[in-house]
Scaffold this motif. Structure first.
Motif, PDB file in Angstrom:
ATOM      1  N   PHE A  12       0.818  -1.211   0.000  1.00 53.97           N
ATOM      2  CA  PHE A  12       0.000   0.000   0.000  1.00 53.97           C
ATOM      3  C   PHE A  12       0.854   1.263   0.000  1.00 53.97           C
ATOM      4  O   PHE A  12       0.472   2.261  -0.614  1.00 53.97           O
ATOM      5  CB  PHE A  12      -0.994  -0.005   1.160  1.00 53.97           C
ATOM      6  CG  PHE A  12      -2.111  -1.002   0.960  1.00 53.97           C
ATOM      7  CD1 PHE A  12      -2.825  -1.051  -0.223  1.00 53.97           C
ATOM      8  CD2 PHE A  12      -2.443  -1.898   1.962  1.00 53.97           C
ATOM      9  CE1 PHE A  12      -3.852  -1.951  -0.416  1.00 53.97           C
ATOM     10  CE2 PHE A  12      -3.475  -2.812   1.787  1.00 53.97           C
ATOM     11  CZ  PHE A  12      -4.178  -2.844   0.598  1.00 53.97           C
ATOM     12  N   ALA A  13       2.016   1.217   0.639  1.00 59.06           N
ATOM     13  CA  ALA A  13       2.927   2.371   0.591  1.00 59.06           C
ATOM     14  C   ALA A  13       3.425   2.577  -0.837  1.00 59.06           C
ATOM     15  O   ALA A  13       3.486   3.713  -1.324  1.00 59.06           O
ATOM     16  CB  ALA A  13       4.103   2.158   1.544  1.00 59.06           C
ATOM     17  N   ALA A  14       3.754   1.489  -1.506  1.00 59.00           N
ATOM     18  CA  ALA A  14       4.227   1.591  -2.890  1.00 59.00           C
ATOM     19  C   ALA A  14       3.126   2.131  -3.805  1.00 59.00           C
ATOM     20  O   ALA A  14       3.378   2.962  -4.675  1.00 59.00           O
ATOM     21  CB  ALA A  14       4.709   0.232  -3.390  1.00 59.00           C
ATOM     22  N   LEU A  15       1.898   1.690  -3.584  1.00 59.96           N
ATOM     23  CA  LEU A  15       0.788   2.107  -4.436  1.00 59.96           C
ATOM     24  C   LEU A  15       0.234   3.485  -4.079  1.00 59.96           C
ATOM     25  O   LEU A  15      -0.566   4.043  -4.830  1.00 59.96           O
ATOM     26  CB  LEU A  15      -0.347   1.080  -4.350  1.00 59.96           C
ATOM     27  CG  LEU A  15      -0.026  -0.313  -4.899  1.00 59.96           C
ATOM     28  CD1 LEU A  15      -1.175  -1.264  -4.613  1.00 59.96           C
ATOM     29  CD2 LEU A  15       0.292  -0.255  -6.380  1.00 59.96           C
ATOM     30  N   SER A  16       0.689   4.045  -2.978  1.00 59.85           N
ATOM     31  CA  SER A  16       0.150   5.340  -2.535  1.00 59.85           C
ATOM     32  C   SER A  16       0.650   6.516  -3.362  1.00 59.85           C
ATOM     33  O   SER A  16       0.092   7.604  -3.292  1.00 59.85           O
ATOM     34  CB  SER A  16       0.488   5.576  -1.063  1.00 59.85           C
ATOM     35  OG  SER A  16       1.882   5.812  -0.906  1.00 59.85           O
ATOM     36  N   ASP A  17       1.675   6.296  -4.158  1.00 61.61           N
ATOM     37  CA  ASP A  17       2.263   7.386  -4.933  1.00 61.61           C
ATOM     38  C   ASP A  17       1.815   7.311  -6.395  1.00 61.61           C
ATOM     39  O   ASP A  17       1.887   6.251  -7.029  1.00 61.61           O
ATOM     40  CB  ASP A  17       3.792   7.308  -4.858  1.00 61.61           C
ATOM     41  CG  ASP A  17       4.450   8.454  -5.579  1.00 61.61           C
ATOM     42  OD1 ASP A  17       4.608   9.517  -4.963  1.00 61.61           O
ATOM     43  OD2 ASP A  17       4.780   8.273  -6.768  1.00 61.61           O
ATOM     44  N   VAL A  18       1.391   8.438  -6.927  1.00 60.53           N
ATOM     45  CA  VAL A  18       0.880   8.491  -8.298  1.00 60.53           C
ATOM     46  C   VAL A  18       1.952   8.100  -9.323  1.00 60.53           C
ATOM     47  O   VAL A  18       1.649   7.429 -10.319  1.00 60.53           O
ATOM     48  CB  VAL A  18       0.272   9.880  -8.606  1.00 60.53           C
ATOM     49  CG1 VAL A  18       1.323  10.961  -8.621  1.00 60.53           C
ATOM     50  CG2 VAL A  18      -0.495   9.853  -9.916  1.00 60.53           C
TER      51      VAL A  18
END
Length: 118
Positions: A12-18
């Motif tokens: 989720f941290a990886a996917l949190s950035d556009v």
């Protein structure tokens, strides 16, 4: 449990950035070098390397260096655990909203009945 949580946190941290989500979209179409990705996203090579590192740590991307070129591709890791976590929470919230809808409808009927009896 701790391993499971750490994995979810990393994903989720990886996917949190556009930008990282954009990189995954690009890599879904074809493999690309870090230089190509940096150019596409108009950022420095160092900045893109940091994004790729986060994606690699989450298992979403793998890289391979051939000569001077580091090529990125989607990782083998699938997102079943993350999808299951999201689905559990979707069901929970869906049930809560359904219960709220029932209460609101009951209150509306009561209000209408009270207004009719006056």
């Amino acid at each position: 449990m701790v391993h499971y949580q750490a994995r979810l946190d990393a994903t989720f941290a990886a996917l949190s950035d556009v930008t990282r989500r954009g990189v995954l979209e690009q890599l879904a179409g074809s493999d690309a070098s870090i230089t190509d990705l940096a150019d596409r996203f108009q950022m420095t090579l160092t900045g893109m390397k940091k994004h790729i590192s986060v994606l690699e740590q989450a298992g979403l991307v793998t890289t391979e260096k051939v000569g001077r070129v580091r090529t990125c591709k989607l990782g083998r890791r699938r997102l079943e655990e993350e999808a299951a976590w999201i689905e559990r929470h979707r069901q929970l919230w869906s049930a809560r909203f359904d219960a709220l809808d029932t209460i609101v409808e009951h209150l509306k009927r009561k209000e209408k009945a009270d207004a009719s009896s006056k």
